[in-house]
Design an enzyme around this catalytic site. Structure first.
Site, PDB file in Angstrom:
ATOM      1  N   TRP A  17      -0.905  -4.466   2.407  1.00 53.88           N
ATOM      2  CA  TRP A  17      -0.117  -4.403   1.039  1.00 53.88           C
ATOM      3  C   TRP A  17       0.558  -5.717   1.048  1.00 53.88           C
ATOM      4  O   TRP A  17       0.980  -6.265   0.062  1.00 53.88           O
ATOM      5  CB  TRP A  17       0.542  -3.217   0.964  1.00 53.88           C
ATOM      6  CG  TRP A  17      -0.129  -2.230   0.049  1.00 53.88           C
ATOM      7  CD1 TRP A  17      -0.890  -1.003   0.328  1.00 53.88           C
ATOM      8  CD2 TRP A  17      -0.214  -2.175  -1.642  1.00 53.88           C
ATOM      9  NE1 TRP A  17      -1.235  -0.513  -0.696  1.00 53.88           N
ATOM     10  CE2 TRP A  17      -1.097  -1.065  -1.915  1.00 53.88           C
ATOM     11  CE3 TRP A  17       0.534  -2.906  -2.394  1.00 53.88           C
ATOM     12  CZ2 TRP A  17      -1.289  -0.795  -3.268  1.00 53.88           C
ATOM     13  CZ3 TRP A  17      -0.099  -3.042  -3.854  1.00 53.88           C
ATOM     14  CH2 TRP A  17      -0.779  -1.532  -4.248  1.00 53.88           C
ATOM     15  N   HIS A  63      -5.925   5.197 -10.893  1.00 57.53           N
ATOM     16  CA  HIS A  63      -6.350   5.540  -9.320  1.00 57.53           C
ATOM     17  C   HIS A  63      -6.352   7.265  -9.294  1.00 57.53           C
ATOM     18  O   HIS A  63      -7.495   7.740  -8.963  1.00 57.53           O
ATOM     19  CB  HIS A  63      -5.322   5.075  -8.441  1.00 57.53           C
ATOM     20  CG  HIS A  63      -5.542   3.605  -8.292  1.00 57.53           C
ATOM     21  ND1 HIS A  63      -6.269   3.338  -7.521  1.00 57.53           N
ATOM     22  CD2 HIS A  63      -4.735   2.389  -8.573  1.00 57.53           C
ATOM     23  CE1 HIS A  63      -6.544   1.695  -7.520  1.00 57.53           C
ATOM     24  NE2 HIS A  63      -5.232   1.296  -8.217  1.00 57.53           N
ATOM     25  N   GLU A 109       0.297  -8.759  -1.656  1.00 58.14           N
ATOM     26  CA  GLU A 109       1.518  -8.841  -2.495  1.00 58.14           C
ATOM     27  C   GLU A 109       1.675 -10.571  -2.328  1.00 58.14           C
ATOM     28  O   GLU A 109       2.042 -11.324  -3.436  1.00 58.14           O
ATOM     29  CB  GLU A 109       2.851  -8.057  -2.413  1.00 58.14           C
ATOM     30  CG  GLU A 109       2.567  -6.881  -3.168  1.00 58.14           C
ATOM     31  CD  GLU A 109       3.708  -5.810  -2.529  1.00 58.14           C
ATOM     32  OE1 GLU A 109       4.322  -6.095  -1.658  1.00 58.14           O
ATOM     33  OE2 GLU A 109       3.694  -4.753  -3.517  1.00 58.14           O
ATOM     34  N   HIS A 122       6.762  -4.646 -12.710  1.00 62.79           N
ATOM     35  CA  HIS A 122       6.816  -4.138 -11.449  1.00 62.79           C
ATOM     36  C   HIS A 122       7.513  -2.729 -11.237  1.00 62.79           C
ATOM     37  O   HIS A 122       8.664  -2.709 -11.840  1.00 62.79           O
ATOM     38  CB  HIS A 122       7.098  -5.263 -10.571  1.00 62.79           C
ATOM     39  CG  HIS A 122       6.565  -4.793  -9.156  1.00 62.79           C
ATOM     40  ND1 HIS A 122       7.320  -4.095  -8.193  1.00 62.79           N
ATOM     41  CD2 HIS A 122       5.813  -5.412  -8.291  1.00 62.79           C
ATOM     42  CE1 HIS A 122       6.823  -3.967  -6.915  1.00 62.79           C
ATOM     43  NE2 HIS A 122       5.855  -4.774  -7.179  1.00 62.79           N
ATOM     44  N   GLU A 151      -1.778   6.922  -6.161  1.00 62.00           N
ATOM     45  CA  GLU A 151      -2.310   5.951  -5.299  1.00 62.00           C
ATOM     46  C   GLU A 151      -1.927   5.884  -3.910  1.00 62.00           C
ATOM     47  O   GLU A 151      -1.028   4.916  -3.745  1.00 62.00           O
ATOM     48  CB  GLU A 151      -2.393   4.729  -6.160  1.00 62.00           C
ATOM     49  CG  GLU A 151      -3.241   3.482  -5.251  1.00 62.00           C
ATOM     50  CD  GLU A 151      -3.155   2.225  -5.828  1.00 62.00           C
ATOM     51  OE1 GLU A 151      -3.754   1.275  -5.295  1.00 62.00           O
ATOM     52  OE2 GLU A 151      -2.212   1.788  -6.471  1.00 62.00           O
TER      53      GLU A 151
END
Length: 329
Positions: free
Chosen positions: A23, A203, A27, A112, A178
């Protein structure tokens, strides 16, 4: 390319041994790309080429999650979110004029999930305005980013309740579930997404752990957007035969197959994800009917209105009939 994608020539299990590491890299890739794709001429070409790649893969309609960033020119001037959304609309119209078999695109405006409550409220206000001003291309609103490290939906309940309080229709398409962190605040996102009347669930990996949410989503016809490659690459599941979607598929739960971030994963279009879903979820019982149902679901559970869905299905049916006859199944 190494800075802009997750693809590696080395053993991925060694390069990305944990969810935290992959992750983090994921990002960083977005940050590396940000200044490139938010330059106005590049932004236009980038989007057009994206459409071309999906069209080449026989995708005829898309619903794209987009942050609608501030786009800049070399003289230092910038464009707002309305300009960005209008640019999506203009280029989509240009593309459909050039390729009449392409049905179009609708955009899900995103923010976000790491922002604070006041910034979320401003984003929802802006989304309501964009929904009013661009009803043809604006599909709705969602939160993006890693659920495990972001704020849960319940934290934003006041902001996300604004449309209902004002009598405004703003469809939601929430990323929810998710995660494999059972029993955490984030693990409750699935229930909160349904309480907030989400149109689909992005998801939904954790859905099997929430029988009430599973039953509710099925009764309401809230489809789960399953992203096989993404879930595998991001280390939620190693063997796709063990993916929760295999159970959901066997129960005839509404599912649509999505590609999440194919460019990041070294794949393209949607065929790779359809293939993995076909062999991984359906197993030996998968057949042509499985592919047909999944393809139809993409239209059935889209944000298109009933009349548009009918038109899209007729266009799809013609192409499906050609596909079947040309391949002599």
């Amino acid at each position: 390319m190494a800075n802009m994608t997750l693809f590696t020539d080395q053993d991925p299990e060694s390069v990305y041994p944990s969810q935290d590491l992959i992750w983090g890299k994921f990002e960083q890739c977005f940050l590396a790309l940000w200044g490139l794709v938010t330059y106005a001429p590049v932004f236009r070409d980038y989007y057009y080429q994206g459409l071309a790649q999906f069209y080449t893969d026989n995708v005829m309609y898309m619903e794209v999650r987009a942050l609608l960033p501030e786009i800049y020119e070399l003289d230092g001037s910038t464009h707002d979110t309305a300009w960005t959304l209008k640019t999506y609309q203009d280029i989509t119209r240009q593309f459909t004029a050039e390729y009449p078999e392409f049905f179009g695109v609708r955009v899900i405006f995103t923010i976000h999930r790491g922002v604070n409550a006041s910034k979320m409220a401003r984003a929802v206000e802006e989304a309501m305005k964009l929904q009013r001003d661009f009803p043809d291309i604006m599909a709705g609103f969602d939160l993006v980013g890693r659920e495990d490290s972001g704020r849960p939906l319940w934290y934003f309940r006041d902001a996300l309740s604004l449309p209902a309080e004002r009598g405004v229709t703003l469809p939601y398409f929430f990323h929810a579930g998710e995660t494999d962190l059972e029993g955490t605040e984030v693990d409750q996102n699935l229930l909160d997404a349904l309480l907030l009347n989400t149109s689909r669930i992005g998801h939904g990996f954790a859905l099997l752990r929430h029988p009430v949410a599973k039953d509710l989503s099925r009764k309401r016809g809230v489809a789960v957007e399953v992203c096989p490659i993404s879930n595998q690459v991001m280390k939620l599941v190693k063997d796709l035969r063990n993916h929760p979607a295999a159970t959901l598929m066997s129960e005839n739960h509404p599912l649509v197959i999505s590609s999440d971030d194919p460019g990041m994963f070294g794949s393209s279009g949607l065929s790779y994800d359809f293939y993995e879903a076909f062999v991984g979820f359906g197993g030996m019982r998968s057949n042509l009917g499985s592919l047909k149902e999944l393809a139809i679901n993409s239209i059935r559970y889209s944000s298109l209105n009933p009349k548009q869905q009918e038109k899209a299905l007729a266009l799809w049916q013609r192409r499906w009939d050609n596909f079947v006859s040309e391949n002599a199944f």
